[in-house]
Design an enzyme around this catalytic site. Structure first.
Site, PDB file in Angstrom:
ATOM      1  N   LYS A   9       0.751  -1.071   0.023  1.00 36.76           N
ATOM      2  CA  LYS A   9       0.078   0.011  -0.044  1.00 36.76           C
ATOM      3  C   LYS A   9       0.715   1.357   0.056  1.00 36.76           C
ATOM      4  O   LYS A   9       2.072   1.120   0.522  1.00 36.76           O
ATOM      5  CB  LYS A   9      -1.156  -0.030   1.069  1.00 36.76           C
ATOM      6  CG  LYS A   9      -1.833  -1.125   1.269  1.00 36.76           C
ATOM      7  CD  LYS A   9      -2.914  -0.922   2.153  1.00 36.76           C
ATOM      8  CE  LYS A   9      -4.021  -2.205   2.158  1.00 36.76           C
ATOM      9  NZ  LYS A   9      -5.152  -1.869   3.323  1.00 36.76           N
ATOM     10  N   TYR A  49     -12.236  -1.785  -3.811  1.00 38.34           N
ATOM     11  CA  TYR A  49     -12.839  -1.984  -2.513  1.00 38.34           C
ATOM     12  C   TYR A  49     -14.322  -1.850  -2.458  1.00 38.34           C
ATOM     13  O   TYR A  49     -15.085  -1.688  -1.400  1.00 38.34           O
ATOM     14  CB  TYR A  49     -12.413  -0.867  -1.444  1.00 38.34           C
ATOM     15  CG  TYR A  49     -10.801  -1.293  -1.042  1.00 38.34           C
ATOM     16  CD1 TYR A  49     -10.784  -2.619  -0.230  1.00 38.34           C
ATOM     17  CD2 TYR A  49      -9.769  -0.388  -1.265  1.00 38.34           C
ATOM     18  CE1 TYR A  49      -9.451  -2.874  -0.010  1.00 38.34           C
ATOM     19  CE2 TYR A  49      -8.495  -0.663  -0.702  1.00 38.34           C
ATOM     20  CZ  TYR A  49      -8.349  -1.992  -0.212  1.00 38.34           C
ATOM     21  OH  TYR A  49      -7.008  -2.263   0.332  1.00 38.34           O
ATOM     22  N   PHE A  57     -15.617   3.709   7.003  1.00 36.58           N
ATOM     23  CA  PHE A  57     -14.112   3.875   6.533  1.00 36.58           C
ATOM     24  C   PHE A  57     -14.035   3.752   4.997  1.00 36.58           C
ATOM     25  O   PHE A  57     -12.909   4.030   4.520  1.00 36.58           O
ATOM     26  CB  PHE A  57     -13.144   2.867   7.116  1.00 36.58           C
ATOM     27  CG  PHE A  57     -13.595   1.252   6.832  1.00 36.58           C
ATOM     28  CD1 PHE A  57     -13.130   0.713   5.645  1.00 36.58           C
ATOM     29  CD2 PHE A  57     -14.159   0.498   7.739  1.00 36.58           C
ATOM     30  CE1 PHE A  57     -13.425  -0.553   5.495  1.00 36.58           C
ATOM     31  CE2 PHE A  57     -14.433  -0.957   7.249  1.00 36.58           C
ATOM     32  CZ  PHE A  57     -13.972  -1.291   6.368  1.00 36.58           C
ATOM     33  N   ARG A  85      -1.966 -14.247   4.172  1.00 34.17           N
ATOM     34  CA  ARG A  85      -2.877 -13.507   5.298  1.00 34.17           C
ATOM     35  C   ARG A  85      -2.274 -13.825   6.542  1.00 34.17           C
ATOM     36  O   ARG A  85      -2.036 -13.041   7.414  1.00 34.17           O
ATOM     37  CB  ARG A  85      -4.402 -13.963   5.099  1.00 34.17           C
ATOM     38  CG  ARG A  85      -5.024 -13.324   4.155  1.00 34.17           C
ATOM     39  CD  ARG A  85      -6.420 -13.780   3.912  1.00 34.17           C
ATOM     40  NE  ARG A  85      -7.287 -13.202   4.848  1.00 34.17           N
ATOM     41  CZ  ARG A  85      -7.745 -11.773   4.971  1.00 34.17           C
ATOM     42  NH1 ARG A  85      -7.436 -11.016   3.970  1.00 34.17           N
ATOM     43  NH2 ARG A  85      -8.412 -11.584   5.763  1.00 34.17           N
ATOM     44  N   THR A  91      -5.475  -7.190  10.571  1.00 36.57           N
ATOM     45  CA  THR A  91      -5.663  -6.027   9.975  1.00 36.57           C
ATOM     46  C   THR A  91      -5.339  -4.869  10.754  1.00 36.57           C
ATOM     47  O   THR A  91      -4.600  -3.975   9.916  1.00 36.57           O
ATOM     48  CB  THR A  91      -7.569  -6.017   9.679  1.00 36.57           C
ATOM     49  OG1 THR A  91      -7.938  -7.099   8.891  1.00 36.57           O
ATOM     50  CG2 THR A  91      -7.651  -4.675   8.792  1.00 36.57           C
ATOM     51  N   ARG A 102       2.284  -6.802   8.987  1.00 39.16           N
ATOM     52  CA  ARG A 102       1.907  -5.416   9.486  1.00 39.16           C
ATOM     53  C   ARG A 102       2.378  -5.154  10.975  1.00 39.16           C
ATOM     54  O   ARG A 102       2.387  -3.960  11.453  1.00 39.16           O
ATOM     55  CB  ARG A 102       0.306  -5.828   9.813  1.00 39.16           C
ATOM     56  CG  ARG A 102      -0.484  -5.444   8.437  1.00 39.16           C
ATOM     57  CD  ARG A 102      -1.737  -6.037   8.319  1.00 39.16           C
ATOM     58  NE  ARG A 102      -2.442  -5.680   7.011  1.00 39.16           N
ATOM     59  CZ  ARG A 102      -3.588  -6.489   6.630  1.00 39.16           C
ATOM     60  NH1 ARG A 102      -4.125  -7.356   7.127  1.00 39.16           N
ATOM     61  NH2 ARG A 102      -4.273  -6.172   5.548  1.00 39.16           N
ATOM     62  N   ASN A 112      -2.060   0.088   6.699  1.00 37.77           N
ATOM     63  CA  ASN A 112      -1.848  -1.133   7.402  1.00 37.77           C
ATOM     64  C   ASN A 112      -0.740  -2.062   6.067  1.00 37.77           C
ATOM     65  O   ASN A 112      -0.733  -3.138   6.279  1.00 37.77           O
ATOM     66  CB  ASN A 112      -2.994  -2.045   7.873  1.00 37.77           C
ATOM     67  CG  ASN A 112      -3.990  -2.437   6.751  1.00 37.77           C
ATOM     68  OD1 ASN A 112      -3.778  -1.837   5.565  1.00 37.77           O
ATOM     69  ND2 ASN A 112      -4.641  -3.286   6.984  1.00 37.77           N
ATOM     70  N   HIS A 115      -2.002  -5.425   1.424  1.00 37.81           N
ATOM     71  CA  HIS A 115      -3.658  -5.837   1.503  1.00 37.81           C
ATOM     72  C   HIS A 115      -3.353  -7.496   0.824  1.00 37.81           C
ATOM     73  O   HIS A 115      -2.317  -7.838   0.121  1.00 37.81           O
ATOM     74  CB  HIS A 115      -4.413  -5.274   0.139  1.00 37.81           C
ATOM     75  CG  HIS A 115      -5.550  -6.291  -0.357  1.00 37.81           C
ATOM     76  ND1 HIS A 115      -6.612  -6.102   0.507  1.00 37.81           N
ATOM     77  CD2 HIS A 115      -5.689  -6.727  -1.233  1.00 37.81           C
ATOM     78  CE1 HIS A 115      -7.628  -6.876  -0.129  1.00 37.81           C
ATOM     79  NE2 HIS A 115      -6.930  -7.102  -1.222  1.00 37.81           N
ATOM     80  N   GLU A 126      -9.918  -9.799  -7.945  1.00 35.83           N
ATOM     81  CA  GLU A 126      -8.646  -8.842  -7.588  1.00 35.83           C
ATOM     82  C   GLU A 126      -7.691  -8.859  -8.634  1.00 35.83           C
ATOM     83  O   GLU A 126      -7.046  -7.716  -8.967  1.00 35.83           O
ATOM     84  CB  GLU A 126      -8.201  -8.882  -6.196  1.00 35.83           C
ATOM     85  CG  GLU A 126      -9.298  -8.378  -4.996  1.00 35.83           C
ATOM     86  CD  GLU A 126      -8.958  -8.669  -3.698  1.00 35.83           C
ATOM     87  OE1 GLU A 126      -7.929  -9.141  -3.635  1.00 35.83           O
ATOM     88  OE2 GLU A 126      -9.678  -7.946  -2.816  1.00 35.83           O
TER      89      GLU A 126
HETATM   90  P1  CMP Z   1      -7.480  -4.731   3.510  1.00 37.06           P
HETATM   91  O1  CMP Z   1      -6.885  -5.968   3.528  1.00 37.06           O
HETATM   92  O2  CMP Z   1      -6.726  -3.776   2.412  1.00 37.06           O
HETATM   93  O3  CMP Z   1      -9.139  -4.819   3.357  1.00 37.06           O
HETATM   94  C1  CMP Z   1      -9.769  -3.704   3.616  1.00 37.06           C
HETATM   95  C2  CMP Z   1      -9.033  -2.524   4.119  1.00 37.06           C
HETATM   96  O4  CMP Z   1      -9.879  -1.549   4.885  1.00 37.06           O
HETATM   97  C3  CMP Z   1      -8.246  -3.137   5.294  1.00 37.06           C
HETATM   98  O5  CMP Z   1      -7.150  -3.747   4.859  1.00 37.06           O
HETATM   99  C4  CMP Z   1      -7.872  -1.787   5.866  1.00 37.06           C
HETATM  100  O6  CMP Z   1      -6.783  -1.119   5.467  1.00 37.06           O
HETATM  101  C5  CMP Z   1      -9.236  -1.086   6.026  1.00 37.06           C
HETATM  102  N1  CMP Z   1     -10.284  -0.990   7.152  1.00 37.06           N
HETATM  103  C6  CMP Z   1     -10.739  -2.441   7.555  1.00 37.06           C
HETATM  104  N2  CMP Z   1     -11.283  -2.027   8.894  1.00 37.06           N
HETATM  105  C7  CMP Z   1     -11.010  -0.598   8.963  1.00 37.06           C
HETATM  106  C8  CMP Z   1     -11.464   0.208   9.706  1.00 37.06           C
HETATM  107  N3  CMP Z   1     -12.359  -0.077  10.944  1.00 37.06           N
HETATM  108  N4  CMP Z   1     -11.104   1.664   9.949  1.00 37.06           N
HETATM  109  C9  CMP Z   1     -10.363   1.784   9.021  1.00 37.06           C
HETATM  110  N5  CMP Z   1      -9.776   1.083   7.904  1.00 37.06           N
HETATM  111  C10 CMP Z   1     -10.370  -0.286   8.103  1.00 37.06           C
END
Ligand code: CMP
Length: 137
Positions: A9, A49, A57, A85, A91, A102, A112, A115, A126
Site C-alpha cells: 500500500k 474496494y 471507513f 494472510r 488487519t 503488519r 496497514n 492487502h 482482484e
Molecule cells: P485490506 O486488507 O486492504 O482490506 C480492507 C481494508 O480496509 C483493510 O485492509 C484496512 O486497510 C481497511 N479497514 C478495515 N477496517 C477498517 C476500520 N475499522 N477502519 C479503517 N480502515 C479499515
C-alpha cells in the site's frame, strides 16, 4: 498451487518497505507472477474496494489508497491465500503477531502496509482488476 493478489500500500511504498516485504514473500515460497506499480485514481480505489462501500471507513480508505503509488502483485504458491494472510498479520497492527508484515510495517488499521485477497473468488476478481488479460509469468 494457488494464486492471490497482494498490494504493498501507499504507506509502505512511501516508507521504503517494498524490498523488505518482497523479501518476506520470497522467503516463504510465494512466487511473483506479475507486478505493477499503480497510482490509483479515487474511482479505481472505490472499484477495488466496492465490497466495503457504505462502511464508515470507505471514504477514508479509498482516499488513502489513491494517495500515492502502490505495488500490486500476483503471488503463487501452495495455499497462497491463507499463507499470505498469516504472513500479513491482523488487519489492525495492534493485534498483529510478532514478525508479521503488519506488526513490522503498519501504522494503524487503515494505513496497514499490505492487502491480501481473503478467498479464491476474491482473488480471481482482484487479479483480474489489476491484470486484465495479462498472461502471468
Ligand atoms: P485490506 O486488507 O486492504 O482490506 C480492507 C481494508 O480496509 C483493510 O485492509 C484496512 O486497510 C481497511 N479497514 C478495515 N477496517 C477498517 C476500520 N475499522 N477502519 C479503517 N480502515 C479499515
Amino acid at each position: 498451487m494457488e494464486r492471490t493478489l497482494t498490494i504493498i500500500k501507499p504507506d509502505a511504498v512511501a516508507a521504503g518497505h517494498i524490498g523488505d516485504i518482497i523479501k518476506i514473500f520470497e522467503a516463504n515460497q510465494l512466487t511473483i507472477k506479475a507486478a505493477r506499480l499503480v497510482s490509483l485514481t479515487k474511482k479505481e480505489a472505490e472499484g477495488f474496494y466496492a465490497v466495503h462501500r457504505g462502511k464508515g471507513f470507505f471514504e477514508s480508505l479509498t482516499t488513502f489508497m489513491s494517495s500515492g503509488p502502490a505495488l500490486a502483485m500476483v503471488l503463487e504458491g501452495d495455499d497462497a491465500i491463507a499463507r499470505l494472510r498469516k504472513l500479513m498479520g491482523a488487519t489492525n497492527p495492534a493485534n498483529a503477531e510478532e514478525g508479521t508484515i503488519r506488526k513490522l510495517h503498519a501504522q494503524d488499521i487503515e494505513h496497514n502496509a499490505v492487502h491480501g485477497s481473503d478467498a479464491p473468488e476474491t482473488a480471481a476478481f482482484e487479479i483480474a482488476y489489476f491484470f486484465p488479460g495479462v498472461e502471468l509469468a
